[in-house]
Every structure is written in C-alpha cells, then in structure tokens.
Design an enzyme around this catalytic site. Sequence first.
Site, PDB file in Angstrom:
ATOM      1  N   GLY A 175      44.197  37.179  58.462  1.00  0.00           N
ATOM      2  CA  GLY A 175      43.093  37.847  57.780  1.00  0.00           C
ATOM      3  C   GLY A 175      42.863  37.301  56.387  1.00  0.00           C
ATOM      4  N   GLY A 234      42.965  37.437  52.101  1.00  0.00           N
ATOM      5  CA  GLY A 234      43.907  37.886  51.083  1.00  0.00           C
ATOM      6  C   GLY A 234      45.003  36.871  50.843  1.00  0.00           C
ATOM      7  CD  GLU A 250      37.578  38.942  61.358  1.00  0.00           C
ATOM      8  OE1 GLU A 250      38.353  39.749  61.903  1.00  0.00           O
ATOM      9  OE2 GLU A 250      36.964  39.202  60.321  1.00  0.00           O
ATOM     10  N   GLY A 275      37.617  42.764  60.798  1.00  0.00           N
ATOM     11  CA  GLY A 275      38.272  42.669  62.099  1.00  0.00           C
ATOM     12  C   GLY A 275      39.689  43.198  62.112  1.00  0.00           C
TER      13      GLY A 275
HETATM   14  C1  LIG Z   1      36.125  39.424  57.272  1.00  0.00           C
HETATM   15  C2  LIG Z   1      37.387  39.956  57.882  1.00  0.00           C
HETATM   16  O1  LIG Z   1      37.373  40.950  58.500  1.00  0.00           O
HETATM   17  S1  LIG Z   1      38.902  39.063  57.737  1.00  0.00           S
HETATM   18  C3  LIG Z   1      40.026  39.772  58.925  1.00  0.00           C
HETATM   19  C4  LIG Z   1      40.743  41.030  58.622  1.00  0.00           C
HETATM   20  N1  LIG Z   1      39.988  41.989  57.873  1.00  0.00           N
HETATM   21  C5  LIG Z   1      40.536  42.766  56.966  1.00  0.00           C
HETATM   22  O2  LIG Z   1      41.725  42.795  56.766  1.00  0.00           O
HETATM   23  C6  LIG Z   1      39.531  43.557  56.226  1.00  0.00           C
HETATM   24  C7  LIG Z   1      39.994  44.301  55.020  1.00  0.00           C
HETATM   25  N2  LIG Z   1      40.892  43.545  54.134  1.00  0.00           N
HETATM   26  C8  LIG Z   1      40.565  43.114  52.910  1.00  0.00           C
HETATM   27  O3  LIG Z   1      39.457  43.248  52.440  1.00  0.00           O
HETATM   28  C9  LIG Z   1      41.648  42.441  52.088  1.00  0.00           C
HETATM   29  O4  LIG Z   1      42.618  41.931  52.958  1.00  0.00           O
HETATM   30  C10 LIG Z   1      42.326  43.425  51.110  1.00  0.00           C
HETATM   31  C11 LIG Z   1      41.308  43.894  50.084  1.00  0.00           C
HETATM   32  C12 LIG Z   1      42.905  44.610  51.827  1.00  0.00           C
HETATM   33  C13 LIG Z   1      43.479  42.693  50.410  1.00  0.00           C
HETATM   34  O5  LIG Z   1      43.018  41.499  49.838  1.00  0.00           O
HETATM   35  P1  LIG Z   1      43.835  40.812  48.636  1.00  0.00           P
HETATM   36  O6  LIG Z   1      42.977  39.749  48.096  1.00  0.00           O
HETATM   37  O7  LIG Z   1      45.195  40.435  49.108  1.00  0.00           O
HETATM   38  O8  LIG Z   1      43.866  42.002  47.636  1.00  0.00           O
HETATM   39  P2  LIG Z   1      44.899  42.408  46.520  1.00  0.00           P
HETATM   40  O9  LIG Z   1      46.094  43.030  47.073  1.00  0.00           O
HETATM   41  O10 LIG Z   1      45.088  41.228  45.619  1.00  0.00           O
HETATM   42  O11 LIG Z   1      44.037  43.548  45.792  1.00  0.00           O
HETATM   43  C14 LIG Z   1      42.754  43.251  45.267  1.00  0.00           C
HETATM   44  C15 LIG Z   1      42.595  43.938  43.919  1.00  0.00           C
HETATM   45  O12 LIG Z   1      42.640  45.347  44.100  1.00  0.00           O
HETATM   46  C16 LIG Z   1      43.676  45.928  43.330  1.00  0.00           C
HETATM   47  N3  LIG Z   1      44.314  47.011  44.087  1.00  0.00           N
HETATM   48  C17 LIG Z   1      44.851  46.878  45.310  1.00  0.00           C
HETATM   49  N4  LIG Z   1      45.371  48.059  45.696  1.00  0.00           N
HETATM   50  C18 LIG Z   1      45.131  48.931  44.720  1.00  0.00           C
HETATM   51  C19 LIG Z   1      45.439  50.304  44.534  1.00  0.00           C
HETATM   52  N5  LIG Z   1      46.106  50.996  45.456  1.00  0.00           N
HETATM   53  N6  LIG Z   1      45.036  50.902  43.396  1.00  0.00           N
HETATM   54  C20 LIG Z   1      44.363  50.206  42.448  1.00  0.00           C
HETATM   55  N7  LIG Z   1      44.066  48.898  42.550  1.00  0.00           N
HETATM   56  C21 LIG Z   1      44.447  48.265  43.677  1.00  0.00           C
HETATM   57  C22 LIG Z   1      44.653  44.791  43.109  1.00  0.00           C
HETATM   58  O13 LIG Z   1      45.474  45.024  41.962  1.00  0.00           O
HETATM   59  C23 LIG Z   1      43.722  43.611  42.942  1.00  0.00           C
HETATM   60  O14 LIG Z   1      43.164  43.640  41.639  1.00  0.00           O
HETATM   61  P3  LIG Z   1      43.024  42.287  40.775  1.00  0.00           P
HETATM   62  O15 LIG Z   1      42.076  41.437  41.580  1.00  0.00           O
HETATM   63  O16 LIG Z   1      42.477  42.772  39.487  1.00  0.00           O
HETATM   64  O17 LIG Z   1      44.413  41.717  40.705  1.00  0.00           O
END
Ligand SMILES: CC(=O)SCCNC(=O)CCNC(=O)[C@H](O)C(C)(C)COP(=O)(O)OP(=O)(O)OC[C@H]1O[C@@H](n2cnc3c(N)ncnc32)[C@H](O)[C@@H]1OP(=O)(O)O
Length: 437
Positions: A222, A224, A245, A343
Amino acid sequence: MDVEILYQQKLTSPENACAVLRDKQNLILGMGVAMPPRLVEAVANIIKGDDFSVLNIYYMHGSQVLSETLLKPELSHKICPRPLFMSSHDRAALKCLPNRSLMEFVPATFHQVGRLLTEQIEPHCFMVTVSPMDKHGYFSLGTNADYGASVIRKAHHVVVEVNDNMPRTFGECSVHISEVDAIIEYHTPLTEIPSHPPSDIDIKIAHLIADRINDGDTLQMGVGGVPSAVLSLLKNHKDLGLHSELFCPAMVDLIRTGVINGKKKSWMQHKHIFTLALGDKAMYDFMDDNPSIVGYPASWVNNPSIIQKNHNMVSVNAAIEVDLSGQINAEQIAGQTFSGTGGQLDFVRGAYSSRGGRSFIALNATAKKGAVSRIVLRLDGGAVTDTRMDTHFVVTEYGCVDLKGLSLPQRAKALIGIAHPDFREALTQQAMESGCI
Ligand SMILES: CC(=O)SCCNC(=O)CCNC(=O)[C@H](O)C(C)(C)COP(=O)(O)OP(=O)(O)OC[C@H]1O[C@@H](n2cnc3c(N)ncnc32)[C@H](O)[C@@H]1OP(=O)(O)O
C-alpha cells in the site's frame, strides 16, 4: 472506417471537447497520474461562464493541476468536488476553500468505485489521459486502469487527452477509438511522486514484516513509508509475485533483479498485476510496452474473491491508529478525512482468504513527535477502515502481533504490548476502567 481518419474527425480543441458539459452534471476525472491537465484547465475556463451554476466532479487522488484549477477558491461556489480518496493536493485545497462544505468526501472501498461511479450516479462525462493510439485504433489507459477501465465503457460522453508520455500497458487497459467521443492532444511530463527515504522507525517496522515474508509469496504493498521500506528489504528473497493495487518504483528494482518474477504464483504466473501506478519517469518508461506489467480494473484486481486466488498472498498497508479491539483507522486524523479507504480493506480481506495468506497493518507507535499514542482505547473520529474481525497482524516498532483468534482482553493486552512504553501504563489503566481487560 480507417482509424486514422476517425482520429482526425474526433480530434478537437480542449474548449470544444468540454462544450458538451451541462449545468449540474457529473464529471468523472481520471485518477492521479491519469487526471488530464489540459482538459481540467479547459473545464475551469468554461465553468466561469453564466451557463453553469454548479458542476459535480468525482475523482480519486487529486493531482496538483486540480488544486491549481477547479479547486481554486474563486470557483468554489460552482464546483462540488466529491473525492473518493484525498491526496495532499486535495487536503491543501480544502484548507483554502472559503466554502468548505462543497467538498464532500465519498467513502468507498476501491473495488466498488467503478460501480459506484456508473450505477449510483449518472456518469455524464469522463475525461482521462491516455497513451497515443496504435495502428489498430487502441489507446492505453497506461498507469491507471483503476475505475477508468470501468467508467470509460459506461460514461455518456468520453473525452481523452492523448499524451506521448503515458506508457502503453497491457491487460485490460485498452480503449478503442470507437468508444471515444472526442480527442485532444497535450504532451506534458506525467505527474511524478518524489520518494522520501524511510525513517529509522519505518525501517525497524519493515524488518519485522520482511522477516515474515517467504520466498514465493505474492505481494500487495500500500501507500506510506513502511510498505516502501519493506520492498527495500526483500533484495535477497526469491521468486516473489505481484498482485498489487499500487505499482511503485521499489517494485521495478525487484523485477529488474529477478527477485519478483511471478514464477511461483498460483495463477497468472509471470504477470505483475496492478491497477494504478504512481512513481517517477524511470518507472513509467519501464512500464511502457512491457508485457509482464499488466493493468486490470480495480473492480477485478481489488476484488477479495480474485485476490484470494493467489496462494500465500501477503498484504502490507499503513494505518493512522488502531484501537484496543483491533479496529483500524487508516483515513482520518482528528475527525477529518486524511486519505480514504482505498484498497486497504479489499486486500486485508483478500489476503486472509488466500491459502497461506497474511495481512499486515503497520504504524509507528506514536505521532506528533511522540506526544500521541497511535494505539488507543477508542478511535478518534470514528472512521473504521478495517473492522476488528478483519485485522490480522498489527506491527509497530515494538513488535508484531497476530490478532486472529484472540479474545477481546487478549487483543487489548497484545496491542498494549506493542504500544510505546511511555503509554502502556495509561492504556492499561484505560482498558481496565472501560472493562476491556
Ligand atoms: C490508493 C490506495 O488505496 S493504496 C492501497 C492501500 N490503501 C490504503 O492503505 C489507504 C489508506 N492509507 C493511507 O492513506 C496511508 O497509508 C496512511 C495515511 C494510513 C499512512 O501513510 P503514511 O504516509 O505512512 O502516514 P504517516 O504515518 O507518516 O502519517 C501521516 C501524517 O499524519 C500524522 N499522524 C498519523 N497518525 C496520527 C495521529 N493518530 N494523530 C495525529 N497525527 C497523526 C503523522 O504524524 C504524519 O504527519 P507528518 O506528515 O506531519 O509527519
């Protein structure tokens, strides 16, 4: 009729191609890299006129061109954006919109998006970037089969923006000129996503996951930091397969070196399956005319009943927070939509249904420089991306736990065990007070 003659007949200016749009209609735009910049600009120009009170736009993962045109504050009273997955550009635009209520996120799991955009709403018009036409009259959707491959056959009016830089890919990515109503040409570099080096924590988490990936497994990765870091640790694995995906640059390195070869896949051997690609020019060039890289609609790639046909399917996705029962939130921060389900749920379900399959949800144990635990008693905001019945492995830098088959108190204890040590006592206290353990 000769396809070259047909091409010349349908070739027009962006403004003419957009003249078909009417007030209050639904315009569907290609996703991410396939969002057609010149057409989007032309829509933004015609919408300024008196003929339009409002236009609904449906899309996923808005590109920069969208935030510079249709999502600009001065058009916000006339445009109803309905993203089904938010990108950083959508989030940035939303912050500047004077009337925020007009942008409304539509929750959807990716394998259903093609159907939602053609059956739940009327698909008046679809605009998308495609590769140049071949001698048989076929364009390729290139980087983006996703919902485009479904919508293009059902939309009332289809306009394509031909771009020399869009790779020609195989699978179910082809569109015949007879299925297209208007063509414009605009040859501009495709959107590229800069890759960020993974953090030390991401690498720690990635090691815990890579250690649980076996030779011969089929992978989905995925978005991230962690999924990319996992791929970088698989250089010494053998005979991996892809049914993902997302197609991304780290996968190209593994295909070039033969680590990913699809040899041990239980079906569609030797084929690297994707539904959308997001990366850099080198990756788009690698995909071009490459018969091993095959794109199919998200309704097929992401359908759990298709995913499970791959034995030993391994899915790796990131999350924002997990509650003590194992519910995953991967889309909201502080009650506001951050991204979307995409996804994730499709693959969490599909992977666990596969013989020998596993799904991993990865997250740093804390956010905001350690101030907030991402393992929480209750999810903040309420969005549940994966239900507690779906969640399999959860991984932080403090360990990896398998929630399947655990009782609620066992789950709470297991998750507290991989929380940041500074939060374990408070979480235990909250869990006891609320009767979780
Ligand atoms: C298109 C598709 O579907 S791809 C296939 C799979 N699909 C998915 O997984 C869909 C949903 N997933 C996603 O959007 C991403 O994987 C995410 C957002 C869950 C994780 O992505 P990452 O880039 O690893 O995010 P990360 O952990 O760095 O968090 C992003 C930001 O939010 C902040 N954040 C995350 N969790 C929290 C929280 N609980 N409280 C406050 N802030 C938070 C982080 O500190 C980070 O901030 P920064 O950019 O200022 O450092």
